[in-house]
Design a protein around this motif. Structure first.
Motif, short mmCIF file in Angstrom:
data_model
loop_
_atom_site.label_atom_id
_atom_site.label_comp_id
_atom_site.label_asym_id
_atom_site.label_seq_id
_atom_site.Cartn_x
_atom_site.Cartn_y
_atom_site.Cartn_z
N GLU A 1 0.32 -1.61 0.06
CA GLU A 1 0.23 -0.02 0.63
C GLU A 1 0.44 0.88 -0.08
O GLU A 1 0.55 1.70 -0.51
N ILE B 1 -9.50 9.79 -4.65
CA ILE B 1 -10.56 9.07 -4.16
C ILE B 1 -9.69 7.69 -4.27
O ILE B 1 -9.56 7.34 -2.98
N ARG B 2 -8.73 7.27 -4.93
CA ARG B 2 -8.24 6.37 -4.85
C ARG B 2 -6.90 6.66 -3.71
O ARG B 2 -6.75 5.26 -3.11
N GLN C 1 -9.98 11.95 -9.32
CA GLN C 1 -10.60 9.71 -9.05
C GLN C 1 -9.60 10.01 -8.31
O GLN C 1 -9.65 8.97 -7.54
N HIS D 1 -7.77 7.69 -1.22
CA HIS D 1 -8.52 7.13 0.54
C HIS D 1 -8.12 6.64 0.65
O HIS D 1 -8.28 5.86 1.90
N GLN D 2 -8.73 5.51 -0.23
CA GLN D 2 -9.30 4.26 -0.05
C GLN D 2 -8.06 4.03 0.01
O GLN D 2 -8.20 2.83 1.02
N ASN D 3 -6.71 4.11 -0.52
CA ASN D 3 -5.42 3.59 -0.41
C ASN D 3 -4.86 3.49 1.24
O ASN D 3 -4.49 2.69 2.28
N ARG D 4 -5.38 4.56 1.63
CA ARG D 4 -4.94 5.01 2.95
C ARG D 4 -5.75 4.09 4.59
O ARG D 4 -5.68 3.62 4.90
N VAL D 5 -7.35 4.10 4.19
CA VAL D 5 -8.03 3.30 4.40
C VAL D 5 -7.63 1.55 5.06
O VAL D 5 -7.77 0.43 5.46
N GLU D 6 -7.42 0.67 3.38
CA GLU D 6 -6.79 -0.19 3.18
C GLU D 6 -4.63 -0.30 4.20
O GLU D 6 -4.82 -1.55 4.68
N HIS E 1 0.43 3.78 -2.85
CA HIS E 1 0.30 5.45 -2.18
C HIS E 1 1.61 6.57 -3.08
O HIS E 1 1.31 7.34 -4.00
#
Length: 141
Positions: A33, A58-59, A55, A61-66, A37
């Motif tokens: 991850e 948003i990716r 866009q 953000h998803q990356n940081r959550v994962e 990033h």
């Protein structure tokens, strides 16, 4: 039904092994991850279209959550892994694995226990008992 002693010992050892596997997976996940990033940050750097930048945001953000999921899992499993890797504890765990084998052996002996009569007069009765306990398998006499 109550678990056998050997199953309880095995469950404990399996838990420690599972923690090592999860820890390794989490460590690799954090690293992956982090690389993703960096790729996304560079994609923003070279992108000029504001919609595509959104866009990519948003990716990110998803990356940081994962990454947080992996990092939390690593944080939870790492103390267990450090415990397992400690040389003193490693010896204890090796002894526990040997203990598991001994307990299984004892359980097996107890499950297949039978009596061999010293005097032959009730031989038929004891033969029937042995056949019942062996579930149709030949008696090792």
């Amino acid at each position: 039904m109550k678990k056998k002693l050997s199953e309880q010992i095995k469950s404990s050892l399996d838990f420690l092994d599972e923690c090592k596997e999860l820890n390794s997976m989490a460590y690799n996940g954090v690293g992956e991850e982090d690389k993703r990033h960096q790729d996304l940050i560079h994609a923003i750097e070279f992108e000029h279209n504001p919609d595509k930048i959104a866009q990519i945001g948003i990716r990110i953000h998803q990356n940081r959550v994962e990454r947080r999921v992996y990092k939390d899992l690593f944080e939870l499993t790492d103390p267990v892994v450090q415990f397992v890797r400690d040389p003193q504890n490693k010896k204890t765990l090796d002894s526990a694995r040997q203990l598991l084998g001994k307990v299984r052996k004892a359980e097996s002996r107890q499950e297949n226990r039978f009596y061999v009569p010293r005097i032959k007069e009730d031989q038929v009765y004891f033969q029937e008992i042995r056949e019942d306990r062996s579930h149709g398998q030949k008696d090792p006499e």
